[in-house]
Design an enzyme around this catalytic site. Structure first.
Site, PDB file in Angstrom:
ATOM      1  N   ASP A 104       0.851  -1.191   0.000  1.00 31.05           N
ATOM      2  CA  ASP A 104       0.000   0.000   0.000  1.00 31.05           C
ATOM      3  C   ASP A 104       0.891   1.247   0.000  1.00 31.05           C
ATOM      4  OD1 ASP A 104      -1.921   1.940   0.282  1.00 31.05           O
ATOM      5  OD2 ASP A 104      -2.447   1.431   2.365  1.00 31.05           O
TER       6      ASP A 104
ATOM      7  N   LYS B  59       1.536   8.039   0.295  1.00 27.41           N
ATOM      8  CA  LYS B  59       1.948   8.114   1.703  1.00 27.41           C
ATOM      9  C   LYS B  59       3.285   8.841   1.807  1.00 27.41           C
ATOM     10  CE  LYS B  59      -0.121   3.780   3.408  1.00 27.41           C
ATOM     11  NZ  LYS B  59      -1.018   4.357   4.410  1.00 27.41           N
TER      12      LYS B  59
ATOM     13  N   ASP C  33       0.248  -4.748   4.860  1.00 27.98           N
ATOM     14  CA  ASP C  33      -1.158  -4.441   4.584  1.00 27.98           C
ATOM     15  C   ASP C  33      -1.918  -5.658   4.040  1.00 27.98           C
ATOM     16  OD1 ASP C  33      -2.945  -2.433   5.043  1.00 27.98           O
ATOM     17  OD2 ASP C  33      -2.803  -1.562   3.026  1.00 27.98           O
TER      18      ASP C  33
ATOM     19  N   ARG D  75     -10.843  -0.458   2.186  1.00 29.66           N
ATOM     20  CA  ARG D  75     -12.302  -0.529   2.274  1.00 29.66           C
ATOM     21  C   ARG D  75     -12.945  -0.716   0.903  1.00 29.66           C
ATOM     22  NH1 ARG D  75     -12.616   5.186   5.248  1.00 29.66           N
ATOM     23  NH2 ARG D  75     -10.581   4.446   5.907  1.00 29.66           N
TER      24      ARG D  75
HETATM   25  N1  BES Z   1      -3.185   0.321   5.297  1.00 24.99           N
HETATM   26  C1  BES Z   1      -3.553   1.586   5.774  1.00 24.99           C
HETATM   27  C2  BES Z   1      -3.825   1.605   7.283  1.00 24.99           C
HETATM   28  C3  BES Z   1      -2.635   1.388   8.170  1.00 24.99           C
HETATM   29  C4  BES Z   1      -1.869   2.443   8.595  1.00 24.99           C
HETATM   30  C5  BES Z   1      -2.324   0.112   8.605  1.00 24.99           C
HETATM   31  C6  BES Z   1      -0.787   2.239   9.412  1.00 24.99           C
HETATM   32  C7  BES Z   1      -1.252  -0.090   9.444  1.00 24.99           C
HETATM   33  C8  BES Z   1      -0.484   0.981   9.838  1.00 24.99           C
HETATM   34  C9  BES Z   1      -4.801   2.082   5.080  1.00 24.99           C
HETATM   35  O1  BES Z   1      -4.953   1.675   3.776  1.00 24.99           O
HETATM   36  C10 BES Z   1      -4.729   3.566   5.080  1.00 24.99           C
HETATM   37  O2  BES Z   1      -3.832   4.088   4.479  1.00 24.99           O
HETATM   38  N2  BES Z   1      -5.663   4.205   5.757  1.00 24.99           N
HETATM   39  C11 BES Z   1      -5.697   5.610   5.860  1.00 24.99           C
HETATM   40  C12 BES Z   1      -7.133   6.056   5.722  1.00 24.99           C
HETATM   41  C13 BES Z   1      -7.310   7.527   5.552  1.00 24.99           C
HETATM   42  C14 BES Z   1      -6.760   7.960   4.208  1.00 24.99           C
HETATM   43  C15 BES Z   1      -8.760   7.844   5.644  1.00 24.99           C
HETATM   44  C16 BES Z   1      -5.111   6.015   7.198  1.00 24.99           C
HETATM   45  O3  BES Z   1      -5.302   5.297   8.179  1.00 24.99           O
HETATM   46  O4  BES Z   1      -4.422   7.029   7.261  1.00 24.99           O
HETATM   47 ZN    ZN Z   2      -4.059  -0.133   3.278  1.00 26.68          ZN
HETATM   48 ZN    ZN Z   3      -3.999   2.965   2.391  1.00 23.46          ZN
END
Ligand code: BES
Ligand code: ZN
Ligand code: ZN
Length: 477
Positions: free
Chosen positions: A245, A252, A263, A326
């Site tokens: 991811d 990111k 992920d 999601r």
């Molecule tokens: N895979 C990430 C969530 C995550 C973050 C898992 C850190 C483990 C450690 C997910 O896909 C993600 O990036 N979520 C975002 C959502 C936001 C953009 C609404 C997040 O948590 O920042």
């Molecule tokens: Zn993710």
């Molecule tokens: Zn993500």
């Protein structure tokens, strides 16, 4: 590591080293009390002392509770692995502590050196458990044997999950994950169906396709099934399998991208659970559905402002391509519910950083509409050595993912409660008749660690596996 139960008193078992757990109370009357005192051993929690001249390793415990014994066994085996001994023997500490001790040994001795050019294997190969209790009484061998067999299957499946999670994104691609599932199916006599992009198109899984569009490794949907005759229940397990991811176009930051091979941990947990369930020969029909996808950038990447149509017909406004899990789950949940009429459906996903903010790094977030079911999982987790916390839904939070242009938006309009709003997004893809039969597990904080804690070392932890197997074994009889 071979773990065996020997039907003999501890003294009659031949081993290089004896492991003993000692409370501060027991230390007072210990046969080596003086020697241990000289060595600075005070039986403080987690303290370990080796008396090599007596081939004895003493590990302090605050009490004889399962949680304490599991952690202590993991610490002790790690310590024993640092010496040149080949075998270790241990007594029993009441029957109820046998499973935690085995878990501690198997999970605590786990190492992942698949990418080391010159790995240094430990010389410790065998752990022998006596059926003699620490107080000298003998415990029933047959009961211990049954515990050993069951616990080894679960602990080894947890380590198998860790191995999958720890593989690099280039080794564990969506195709790699599909091959892993196919070979497990072959060994464990499971059914396995894999859909490639044209299969996903035929199933109208456009949200999942969108997420995977810019990757050189096209997505796969994996369906593993374990079907015993006359099952007591039918269960569907759904896993988020983002083999990497990057965040996509909502890229990111560099430091947040590191560890994002994890992920896929939800998917790996689902695959590992099917391994364990088939080896335990549980009387439950279990289906595992995995969405294996890589979220990357590129000229054809899906983008903020896109609207994607999920399998169930709902349209999704994309406002952040990093909220991709999601989108994948929306389609895989839809697929799972269409293909299998299950008694329960559970999903496992490293879904939100917000879950870690809410519960800290070690705890799985538990969400859904069925209060009893959620509570049962918290209990099952605690018994099995996993921490879980319920994050509550409410109707006001639901409004935060409303979209002006589509049926739902993939991110919340407010920066707080992100684990819950993510789960409420998933709720849009749960059929009306399944609402009370669904639980969502956010394992973002619990699935991976960069520093050792409890029975875990750096890397994947296998979160979800022990908790779910414990729930299945106590609730699907
Ligand atoms: N895979 C990430 C969530 C995550 C973050 C898992 C850190 C483990 C450690 C997910 O896909 C993600 O990036 N979520 C975002 C959502 C936001 C953009 C609404 C997040 O948590 O920042
Ligand atoms: Zn993710
Ligand atoms: Zn993500």
């Amino acid at each position: 590591m071979n773990v065996k139960l020997v039907n003999q008193s501890l003294n009659h078992i031949e081993a290089d080293l004896t492991l003993e757990f000692v409370t501060s109370e027991q230390l007072k009357s210990h046969r080596f009390a003086q020697l241990l005192a000289q060595a600075g051993f005070k039986a403080e929690s987690d303290q370990i002392c080796a008396l090599h001249e007596h081939r004895l390793l003493v590990c302090a415990v605050a009490d004889l509770r399962c949680e304490t014994m599991r952690t202590a066994a993991a610490l002790a085996v790690k310590s024993a692995m640092g010496y040149a001994y080949a075998s270790l023997k241990v007594a029993q500490y009441q029957t109820e502590n046998f499973a935690p001790l085995i878990e501690g040994i198997v999970l605590g001795s786990y190492r992942f050196d698949g990418y080391k050019s010159d790995p240094k294997p430990s010389s410790l190969c065998d752990v022998f458990f006596s059926n003699e209790n620490f107080d000298g009484s003998m415990l029933e061998h047959a009961a211990l044997e049954a515990i050993l067999e069951q616990t080894l299957i679960i602990a080894k499946a947890t380590n198998y999950v860790r191995d999958l999670v720890n593989q690099t994104p280039d080794d564990m691609t969506p195709l790699g994950m599909a091959s892993t599932a196919e070979s497990l199916a072959l060994y464990n006599n499971l059914e396995c169906t894999v859909l490639d992009v044209s299969g996903l198109e035929a199933e109208r899984m456009n949200a999942m396709i969108g997420v995977g569009r810019a990757s050189a490794h096209p997505p796969r949907l994996i369906h593993l099934a374990y079907k015993p005759k006359n099952p007591k229940k039918v269960i569907s397990l759904v896993g988020k399998g983002l083999t990497y991811d990057s965040g996509g176009l909502s890229l990111k930051p560099a430091t947040s991208m590191v560890t994002m091979k994890m992920d896929k941990a939800g998917a790996c947990a689902v695959i590992g659970m099917l391994k364990a369930i088939s080896e335990l020969k549980l009387d439950i029909e279990v289906h595992g559905f995995v969405g294996a996808v890589e979220n990357m950038i590129g000229g054809n990447a899906y983008k903020p402002d896109d609207v994607l149509k999920a399998k169930n017909g709902k349209t999704i406004e994309v406002r952040n391509t990093d909220a991709e899990g999601r989108l994948v789950l929306a389609d895989v949940l839809g697929y799972a519910q269409e293909k299998v009429k299950a008694d329960y459906i559970f999903d496992y996903a490293t879904l939100t950083g917000a879950c870690m903010v809410a519960l800290g790094p070690y705890t799985t977030g538990v969400m859904g509409h069925n209060e009893t079911l959620k509570q049962d999982f918290v209990t099952a987790g605690a018994e099995a050595g996993e921490y879980c916390g319920i994050l509550p839904f409410n109707r006001h939070l639901k409004k935060l993912i409303k979209s002006d242009i589509a049926d739902v938006c993939n991110v919340s309009s407010k920066p707080y409660g992100g684990a819950i709003t993510a789960a409420l997004f998933l709720d849009n893809f749960i059929d009306e008749d399944m609402k009370d039969k669904w639980v969502h597990f956010d394992i973002a904080g619990s699935a991976y660690t960069e520093s050792a804690w409890d029975v875990h070392t750096h890397g994947g932890t296998g979160a979800g596996v022990r908790m779910t197997l414990n729930w299945l074994m106590s609730n699907c009889k």
